[in-house]
Design a protein around this motif. Structure first.
Motif, PDB file in Angstrom:
ATOM      1  N   ARG A  21       0.858  -1.195   0.000  1.00  0.00           N
ATOM      2  CA  ARG A  21       0.000   0.000   0.000  1.00  0.00           C
ATOM      3  C   ARG A  21       0.892   1.242   0.000  1.00  0.00           C
ATOM      4  O   ARG A  21       2.021   1.211   0.492  1.00  0.00           O
ATOM      5  N   PRO A  22       0.377   2.347  -0.589  1.00  0.00           N
ATOM      6  CA  PRO A  22       1.230   3.506  -0.894  1.00  0.00           C
ATOM      7  C   PRO A  22       2.068   4.009   0.274  1.00  0.00           C
ATOM      8  O   PRO A  22       3.256   4.276   0.107  1.00  0.00           O
ATOM      9  N   ASN A  78       2.260  -7.305  -9.372  1.00  0.00           N
ATOM     10  CA  ASN A  78       0.879  -7.450  -8.947  1.00  0.00           C
ATOM     11  C   ASN A  78       0.690  -8.815  -8.278  1.00  0.00           C
ATOM     12  O   ASN A  78       1.505  -9.727  -8.436  1.00  0.00           O
ATOM     13  N   GLU A  91      -4.484  -4.419  -3.865  1.00  0.00           N
ATOM     14  CA  GLU A  91      -5.650  -3.646  -4.313  1.00  0.00           C
ATOM     15  C   GLU A  91      -5.299  -2.895  -5.589  1.00  0.00           C
ATOM     16  O   GLU A  91      -4.237  -2.288  -5.695  1.00  0.00           O
ATOM     17  N   LYS A  92      -6.231  -2.939  -6.559  1.00  0.00           N
ATOM     18  CA  LYS A  92      -5.982  -2.305  -7.862  1.00  0.00           C
ATOM     19  C   LYS A  92      -5.567  -0.850  -7.713  1.00  0.00           C
ATOM     20  O   LYS A  92      -4.724  -0.341  -8.444  1.00  0.00           O
ATOM     21  N   SER A  93      -6.197  -0.165  -6.741  1.00  0.00           N
ATOM     22  CA  SER A  93      -5.931   1.271  -6.565  1.00  0.00           C
ATOM     23  C   SER A  93      -4.470   1.555  -6.231  1.00  0.00           C
ATOM     24  O   SER A  93      -3.973   2.653  -6.478  1.00  0.00           O
ATOM     25  N   PHE A  94      -3.767   0.569  -5.664  1.00  0.00           N
ATOM     26  CA  PHE A  94      -2.361   0.819  -5.277  1.00  0.00           C
ATOM     27  C   PHE A  94      -1.521   1.195  -6.494  1.00  0.00           C
ATOM     28  O   PHE A  94      -0.532   1.915  -6.375  1.00  0.00           O
ATOM     29  N   TRP A  95      -1.895   0.676  -7.666  1.00  0.00           N
ATOM     30  CA  TRP A  95      -1.111   0.975  -8.870  1.00  0.00           C
ATOM     31  C   TRP A  95      -1.306   2.414  -9.352  1.00  0.00           C
ATOM     32  O   TRP A  95      -0.567   2.882 -10.214  1.00  0.00           O
ATOM     33  N   GLN A  96      -2.327   3.092  -8.802  1.00  0.00           N
ATOM     34  CA  GLN A  96      -2.611   4.468  -9.236  1.00  0.00           C
ATOM     35  C   GLN A  96      -1.871   5.500  -8.392  1.00  0.00           C
ATOM     36  O   GLN A  96      -1.943   6.689  -8.661  1.00  0.00           O
ATOM     37  N   THR A  97      -1.204   5.091  -7.332  1.00  0.00           N
ATOM     38  CA  THR A  97      -0.629   6.076  -6.409  1.00  0.00           C
ATOM     39  C   THR A  97       0.434   6.943  -7.079  1.00  0.00           C
ATOM     40  O   THR A  97       1.267   6.442  -7.846  1.00  0.00           O
ATOM     41  N   LYS A 113       2.854  -5.175 -13.768  1.00  0.00           N
ATOM     42  CA  LYS A 113       1.450  -5.068 -13.369  1.00  0.00           C
ATOM     43  C   LYS A 113       0.639  -6.331 -13.612  1.00  0.00           C
ATOM     44  O   LYS A 113      -0.522  -6.398 -13.255  1.00  0.00           O
TER      45      LYS A 113
END
Lengths: 235, 235
Positions: free
Chosen positions: A85-86, A108, A113-119, A150
């Motif tokens: 996590r970020p 991955n 969580e998918k959102s972690f890749w957006q940080t 990813k």
């Protein structure tokens, strides 16, 4: 900051470089820096030595550099880590750099969580910043190589064999496995799962790729603690 | 939270206990908990086993406990740690509890800022909270003993001999010392300094008290990383 790490763009002459911003603030606040003082210094991905402070203002500090030593050796390890996590990612990047990991592959996993890749902390400048903090801490200059993967399956099936060639291949996983080995001297590729661990499918895929599951005992550690504990035990 | 840790005041009948607050929120948000589900559970400073969820609302959850196993063994270590800065202190308390340290002594040192001793994170309830988070992480129930020693000299001169009796006595200090030993089975007392390290006077006093300086290599690690690395290497 146990070493002032200069980057190529800091140089204003052959052996002279200028710092501003965070590094300058640290000097002003922590060191009460004055012209004539010597500081341990290094140049990114290059030598280490001394920097003499020539002048300093609230805007910048100018140094004369004398670099004559090589930085500490890297650990011969490729660390494959399920993307944390970020908030934890930032600390782990620092830790990985300070402990001397040569290569970090963030992958991955089912429990990432998918959102972690957006940080934004995964942006190259943000990753660079945390790695530099780790290098300054450990008096190192050499950035670890960082790769992002990813998609787990094509990474393990198509690219992992080449990346882990001629290394001891280990996957950290709690369970009825051998204890993690100690004090290795050969190159290692180590895969560490996310919070909650790898799923069985992922462990199976890694085993098919030649990875041996190893464990650290019945205590489940936070990922950042597990990373440090495994590195400290392996080398 | 890899184990629901019940405290004595949670019990409403012999094998029945109720949780609210943080633990309840975790169950609701992470586990989508429903009556009939089994969870790994333990009682503070006591046994571990299973807890069956009997009913759950937004206010509380009621469990039936079946505790039949002993928690993981502690590491036979007394960790003497120069008081870290407050933010790091919280994480270190969690780490120390999760790794199984039996006893933690937070001491003063020349490089510990006086203000660190004023932090609310040193209040007994705040320390307890972080230790419990570490125990829940590691599926342990037994709190480490925590002692505060605000004066270095009388601690080392008057109380350390008794506290470190019959143990391997080590002080972590960068320099031209032996490498930290590995895989010990006997009890250890390990002293780790603050950011910036022990001063020479402190190392001398610890050496007079029978402590041997050991080092982890030329990389200087953040205190929280050094704590984990040293524990992982020693045991």
């Amino acid at each position: 900051m146990n070493l002032i790490l200069f980057e190529p763009q800091d140089f204003v002459a052959e052996q002279q470089a200028v710092i501003q911003g965070r590094r300058l603030q640290h000097l002003l606040q922590t060191h009460n820096a004055e012209p004539g003082q010597q500081f341990r210094a290094g140049v990114l991905n290059s030598m280490v030595g001394q920097a003499e402070l020539l002048n300093i203002s609230s805007d910048q500090a100018l140094f004369h550099l004398s670099l004559d030593s090589i930085p500490p050796e890297k650990l011969p390890i490729t660390l494959i880590l399920a993307l944390p996590r970020p908030k934890m990612l930032r600390r782990i990047l620092q830790t990985v750099a300070s402990m001397g990991v040569a290569r970090l592959i963030l992958v991955n996993s089912f429990r990432v969580e998918k959102s972690f890749w957006q940080t934004p902390f995964l942006q190259p400048e943000a990753v660079h910043e945390q790695l530099v903090l780790g290098l300054e801490q450990a008096k190192d200059t050499v950035l670890p190589e960082v790769m992002l993967e990813k998609r787990f399956k094509p990474f393990v099936e198509d690219r992992l064999a080449a990346l882990s060639q001629n290394s001891v291949k280990l996957v950290a996983h709690p369970g009825n496995y051998a204890a993690c080995p100690r004090a290795l001297t050969e190159p290692v590729t180590l895969a560490i799962g996310p919070e909650g661990g790898w799923i069985e499918y992922e462990v199976d895929k890694l085993q098919q790729a030649g990875f041996t599951p190893v464990q650290l005992g019945e205590r489940i550690l936070r990922v950042e603690v597990a990373v440090t504990a495994l590195l400290a035990r392996l080398f």
